[in-house]
Enzyme design. Structure first.
Site, PDB file in Angstrom:
ATOM      1  N   GLU A   1     -16.094  15.414  37.767  1.00 21.10           N
ATOM      2  CA  GLU A   1     -14.771  14.781  37.903  1.00 21.10           C
ATOM      3  C   GLU A   1     -14.024  15.241  39.148  1.00 21.10           C
ATOM      4  OE1 GLU A   1     -15.538  17.191  35.881  1.00 21.10           O
ATOM      5  OE2 GLU A   1     -13.928  18.659  35.878  1.00 21.10           O
TER       6      GLU A   1
ATOM      7  N   CYS B   1     -18.440  22.421  31.949  1.00 16.62           N
ATOM      8  CA  CYS B   1     -18.194  23.836  32.248  1.00 16.62           C
ATOM      9  C   CYS B   1     -17.675  24.578  31.002  1.00 16.62           C
ATOM     10  CB  CYS B   1     -17.262  23.957  33.448  1.00 16.62           C
ATOM     11  SG  CYS B   1     -17.438  25.512  34.286  1.00 16.62           S
TER      12      CYS B   1
ATOM     13  N   HIS C   1     -18.746  20.265  37.397  1.00 18.20           N
ATOM     14  CA  HIS C   1     -17.618  19.340  37.275  1.00 18.20           C
ATOM     15  C   HIS C   1     -17.893  18.098  38.101  1.00 18.20           C
ATOM     16  CE1 HIS C   1     -14.720  22.316  35.618  1.00 18.20           C
ATOM     17  NE2 HIS C   1     -15.429  23.180  36.290  1.00 18.20           N
TER      18      HIS C   1
HETATM   19  N1  GLN Z   1     -15.891  30.686  33.406  1.00 16.94           N
HETATM   20  C1  GLN Z   1     -15.241  29.768  32.522  1.00 16.94           C
HETATM   21  C2  GLN Z   1     -15.493  30.120  31.059  1.00 16.94           C
HETATM   22  O1  GLN Z   1     -16.256  30.974  30.759  1.00 16.94           O
HETATM   23  C3  GLN Z   1     -15.665  28.342  32.775  1.00 16.94           C
HETATM   24  C4  GLN Z   1     -15.218  27.887  34.156  1.00 16.94           C
HETATM   25  C5  GLN Z   1     -14.909  26.430  34.265  1.00 16.94           C
HETATM   26  O2  GLN Z   1     -14.724  25.732  33.273  1.00 16.94           O
HETATM   27  N2  GLN Z   1     -14.796  25.953  35.480  1.00 16.94           N
HETATM   28  O3  GLN Z   1     -14.910  29.542  30.194  1.00 16.94           O
END
Ligand code: GLN
Length: 197
Positions: free
Chosen positions: A178, A82, A176
């Site tokens: 995890e 992410c 994710h």
């Molecule tokens: N929206 C977040 C970003 O731009 C990422 C979200 C996440 O890591 N769950 O960094």
């Protein structure tokens, strides 16, 4: 050879503990990384989810940006989820002013690409090289909007959006694993580390 792998988890912000839990369950030693010295002797590194602009900023304040870029350049296996994927991307759409990435994966990612009512969702998807399906949680997740020649898509949503990518010793997913007790992407990171040790 050591009996276990030492895997850093960048611990500036985000879901550090969940990644450490998965790594420990896989028999690796999970090491929170907040200072440049803590990168020494790592076999792999995880960049957790969180807020990519915050992690970027803190990485510069803590003097970690250049050492992490150097580690990536020398082939350290790194897995970003992410926000961590955003940090590994060569290009970002929707970055805040001044936001930078470590880079390394030849992709463009669009931040917060699943806006509106579906900002967060769970789904099962096929990941190349993993048997069956992977339980994937998306939280204000990025979408991979361009996969360059050096990178390879490894996970795609039913609608066709790319949400997982690999390039050399680097791995990135929009979701994710995890958070669902899914360990096989971390296992892949450990395999990359073992191949290198
Ligand atoms: N929206 C977040 C970003 O731009 C990422 C979200 C996440 O890591 N769950 O960094």
């Amino acid at each position: 050879m050591r009996s276990h792998l030492r895997v850093g988890v960048l611990a500036l912000q985000g879901d550090v503990r969940e990644h450490a839990g998965v790594l420990t369950a896989l028999g690796a030693e999970a090491i929170p990384v907040r200072r440049p010295e803590q990168l020494a002797g790592l076999d792999a590194l995880v960049l957790p989810g969180g807020e990519s602009s915050v992690i970027d900023k803190l990485s510069r304040i803590f003097g970690l940006r250049e050492p992490i870029r150097a580690a990536i350049a020398t082939g350290l296996p790194v897995y970003g989820t992410c926000a961590g994927l955003i940090l590994l991307a060569d290009e970002v759409e929707g970055a805040i002013t001044g936001q930078r990435t470590f880079g390394g994966i030849d992709v463009t990612v669009a931040r917060n690409a699943f806006g509106g009512q579906v900002e967060s969702f769970e789904t099962r998807l096929v990941v190349e090289g993993i048997e069956g399906e992977v339980e994937a949680t998306f939280i204000r997740a990025p979408l991979i909007t361009r996969v360059g020649d050096r990178a390879k898509a490894i996970a795609t949503l039913p609608g066709g959006g790319v949400v997982g990518v690999a390039q050399g010793s680097l791995l990135g997913t929009s979701f994710h694993p995890e958070m669902n007790g899914e360990v096989r992407l971390h296992e892949r990171l450990l395999e990359l580390a073992r191949a290198r040790v």
